[in-house]
Design a protein around this motif. Sequence first.
Motif, mmCIF file in Angstrom:
data_model
loop_
_atom_site.group_PDB
_atom_site.id
_atom_site.type_symbol
_atom_site.label_atom_id
_atom_site.label_comp_id
_atom_site.label_asym_id
_atom_site.label_seq_id
_atom_site.Cartn_x
_atom_site.Cartn_y
_atom_site.Cartn_z
ATOM 1 N N ILE A 60 0.867 -1.382 0.048
ATOM 2 C CA ILE A 60 0.103 0.077 -0.081
ATOM 3 C C ILE A 60 1.116 1.294 -0.079
ATOM 4 O O ILE A 60 2.156 1.075 0.033
ATOM 5 N N LYS A 61 0.369 2.454 0.012
ATOM 6 C CA LYS A 61 1.125 3.474 0.117
ATOM 7 C C LYS A 61 0.472 4.298 1.374
ATOM 8 O O LYS A 61 -0.743 4.614 1.343
ATOM 9 N N MET A 62 1.166 4.696 2.161
ATOM 10 C CA MET A 62 0.828 5.410 3.521
ATOM 11 C C MET A 62 0.628 6.916 3.041
ATOM 12 O O MET A 62 1.246 7.230 2.212
ATOM 13 N N ALA A 63 0.070 7.666 3.965
ATOM 14 C CA ALA A 63 -0.199 8.887 3.813
ATOM 15 C C ALA A 63 1.075 9.604 3.800
ATOM 16 O O ALA A 63 1.992 9.287 4.819
ATOM 17 N N ARG A 64 1.372 10.596 2.951
ATOM 18 C CA ARG A 64 2.612 11.661 3.402
ATOM 19 C C ARG A 64 2.425 12.748 4.086
ATOM 20 O O ARG A 64 3.351 13.176 4.693
ATOM 21 N N ASN A 65 1.008 13.316 4.145
ATOM 22 C CA ASN A 65 0.787 14.322 5.068
ATOM 23 C C ASN A 65 -0.036 13.762 6.158
ATOM 24 O O ASN A 65 -0.882 13.175 6.069
ATOM 25 N N PHE A 66 -0.021 14.881 7.108
ATOM 26 C CA PHE A 66 -0.700 14.584 8.407
ATOM 27 C C PHE A 66 -2.088 14.985 8.241
ATOM 28 O O PHE A 66 -2.435 16.180 7.199
ATOM 29 N N VAL A 67 -3.043 14.540 8.991
ATOM 30 C CA VAL A 67 -4.492 15.010 8.822
ATOM 31 C C VAL A 67 -4.670 16.519 8.616
ATOM 32 O O VAL A 67 -5.711 17.006 8.033
ATOM 33 N N LEU A 68 -4.112 17.056 9.361
ATOM 34 C CA LEU A 68 -4.357 18.591 9.714
ATOM 35 C C LEU A 68 -3.870 19.353 8.481
ATOM 36 O O LEU A 68 -4.385 20.199 8.198
ATOM 37 N N GLU A 69 -2.684 18.968 7.801
ATOM 38 C CA GLU A 69 -2.462 19.563 6.627
ATOM 39 C C GLU A 69 -3.468 19.239 5.441
ATOM 40 O O GLU A 69 -3.686 20.233 4.818
ATOM 41 N N HIS A 70 -4.272 18.260 5.516
ATOM 42 C CA HIS A 70 -5.113 17.998 4.493
ATOM 43 C C HIS A 70 -6.393 18.993 4.805
ATOM 44 O O HIS A 70 -6.987 19.603 4.043
#
Length: 187
Positions: A60-70
């Motif tokens: 899989i590909k994990m998130a590169r950005n933290f949820v608050l950045e999104h």
Amino acid sequence: MTQNLISDETILDEVKKAIAHTTGIDEETIEPDSSLVDDLGVLSLDFLDVNFRLEQVFGIKMARNFVLEHVEEMFGEGVAINDESEVTDTGVEVLKLRLNEAADDLEPGTPVDELPALVTPKTLAGAVRDVLNCLPEKSPAGADWKSEDGTHILCAETNEPVSLPSGDEVVQSWLSRVQEERGLFSS
């Protein structure tokens, strides 16, 4: 669809293995609710290595950005992080929804630099599970899915690996659902 080919126990075990391999910490001493930063001494570069290992193990590909950045990207600057790089009321609410008990004690005004301490083996396992749970009901060939090695999902007919959204796409989709259900980011 909630997948049932890879158990929550397997996911958590693989997260612990990735942390142990990266840090040299004895896997048996890693508790599900241990703070990777405060309890296990994981450094920012170690996070990258742990995520890379999880990507390899699960395909899989994990998130590169933290949820608050999104949140900031999708709903505007200042919604989750203020001008002083502190978490806003909305940011706290998002983190409590996303990280559950890991964010119980989080307060508005917490410096963003302190947020990596909220990451635990359990929250990492949740991120892996969220991606895996995007498994389509059937493969593109119309066949069921299988997992012969216990960590990779393949088409039962063609043996092709499943194509899942990235962790970032999963987080963005989740944020859109939160907005739709709660109107959390409305002005």
